[in-house]
Design an enzyme around this catalytic site. Sequence first.
Site, PDB file in Angstrom:
ATOM      1  N   LYS A   1      13.018   1.114   1.963  1.00 51.46           N
ATOM      2  CA  LYS A   1      12.660   1.690   3.252  1.00 51.46           C
ATOM      3  C   LYS A   1      13.752   1.620   4.504  1.00 51.46           C
ATOM      4  CE  LYS A   1       8.697   0.624   6.372  1.00 51.46           C
ATOM      5  NZ  LYS A   1       7.374  -0.441   6.715  1.00 51.46           N
TER       6      LYS A   1
ATOM      7  N   SER B   1       3.170   2.084   7.132  1.00 51.13           N
ATOM      8  CA  SER B   1       4.372   2.588   7.648  1.00 51.13           C
ATOM      9  C   SER B   1       5.228   2.988   6.529  1.00 51.13           C
ATOM     10  CB  SER B   1       5.144   1.913   8.573  1.00 51.13           C
ATOM     11  OG  SER B   1       5.572   0.750   8.094  1.00 51.13           O
TER      12      SER B   1
ATOM     13  N   SER C   1       1.400  -2.268   5.858  1.00 50.93           N
ATOM     14  CA  SER C   1       2.389  -1.121   5.427  1.00 50.93           C
ATOM     15  C   SER C   1       2.705  -0.964   4.091  1.00 50.93           C
ATOM     16  CB  SER C   1       3.569  -1.295   6.609  1.00 50.93           C
ATOM     17  OG  SER C   1       3.057  -0.967   7.873  1.00 50.93           O
TER      18      SER C   1
END
Lengths: 488, 104
Positions: free
Chosen positions: A79, A154, A178
């Site tokens: 990420k 996210s 997330s």
Amino acid sequence: MKQNRWTATELAEEIKAGRYSCTEAVREVLHEIEKKEDLLHAFLLVDRNKALKRAEYVDREIAAGRLNSTLAGVPIAVKDNICTAGIKTTCASRMLENFVPSYTATAVERLEAAGAVVIGKTNMDEFAMGSTTETSAFGASKNPYCLSCTPGGSSGGSAVAVAAGEAYLALGSDTGGSIRQPAAFCGIYGLKPTYGSVSRYGLIAYASSLDQIGPMGRSVKDCAAALEIMAGKDTRDAGTLMRGDGKLLEALERKAEGLRIGIPKEYLEGELDEEIRQALYAQVECLNRMGARTEEFELKLPEYVVLCYYTIASAEASSNLARFDGVKYGFRSENPQNLHELYQRSRAEGFGTEVKRRIMLGNYVLSAGYYRAYYEKALRVKAKIKMCFDRAFASYDVLMTPVTLSGAPALGTYSKEIQSALRLYQEDLYTVPVNLAGLPAISVPSGLNKNGMPVGVQLIGNCFEEKKILRCAYALEYEKSLGKKGKE
Amino acid sequence: MTEKITEEMLEQIRILSQLKLTEEERISAKADMEVLLIWLEQMKKLDTSDTEPLVHLYNYPNVLREDIAGNPDGSEELLNHIPDRKGEYIQVPNTINGKVREIE
């Protein structure tokens, strides 16, 4: 949807046995990325040459017997809020569009030392603030099961990459769901570890009292293997703790005998989608068949968990994001007239709407005169939430809940309008209490709904009891694989 | 109900947040804050007089590490991130109105 032939840990076995190589695996995922990225937009950056070069090195090390971990040779996606030395790390924000960290996050460093190969950085909501990837400054990711739907967020890009075979394993970060929510929307496993078990060194902070890095993968074993490697004390994150022996893979057993599973009654009421309720009941049945003792009970969480979360998360965000001022690194506005204008314009131009909204809200709830009414109040609500979970874990090993109210929504559900944001905030009700109480939880794929979209259930454990939720998830995974074989 | 956000309060939050806002952004920020604060204010309905604010999740004692000097991250690499740099110094505009001041 074409997925990789093997899970990450199976791939490592194949490589170790000499039947496949890390270089072949990296080429394979790069090929998938080339084919699919125009449609999916899981990645913000793919470093082809670096990955291939590193794969050659890893192959040599494996051949020489110097690398033999459970994830040696596995291509992973990271990420984009997790720092990687020499590889751009943007947080999906204009603010860090050209930021190239000089150091690597401990979590990534440990996986690389174990022989994993970083192939690229994945898309996300800007500074991890959002649940659809639509607040990314670089465009939203698409759900591989339906391109007009969100993959969740996210850590949406990481979920897409794993679900679509563009990576064997990915790292996400989880502040309020997330990792778990996008994992549920994309039909993969997503593990949020106990607060403090994985170092946050190199994770660009959003809300420090809630943030945790965790793995997203296609099997329970993959997630366990990754966490086993990443977890543990780190002198560079004083919040890290080690409890237990950390040997997670040993805990995986294909049976659930003796496990006491509690299902919070109130979680099955209200607006929950009927198909998710049925999926959860199916998983409960499955655990019963495997010898677990399941029972519905009242968790009695206070009504205001989501409000408590947004108060605390925004407060911490306003403080953490104060460092982005255009002076030391990141975006700097052109031709400011004075120093204050440099700060204020750099931030106004560098941050997106949702980030600015949370910064302002955070500054309000922390300001003199309002601190007690909002921030301190939220900390008291947090104490109540923790007490509810403590009570539950006195009677149960694992709690089973939904992850989301429904399947993945259509892209465009999030807009800059406050009402759309507020509606999405309220959908975090199953995931945020876990972060507030610091608990470990895993999102387990639990079939598809009638629209063909994946749904998940969440297994929550007590702090540092990852073994129990992993064992439970492993048992469910086994049952599912038996079911599949039966149909073939 | 929550007090409405006054212009003065909005300005105070803007300053604390170090953000420049256009007139349009001011109007929407004010409206958004009002919606969010009314929403958050519902927490007041919950009686929390029986609890203390929970700041730390765990009751483990703090363990301090040895005080050993080091520069593991490399100061030069960190200095390289500075958008406008002169030697060991960061170059910024004047604090008071004016052009960018030369450090030399």
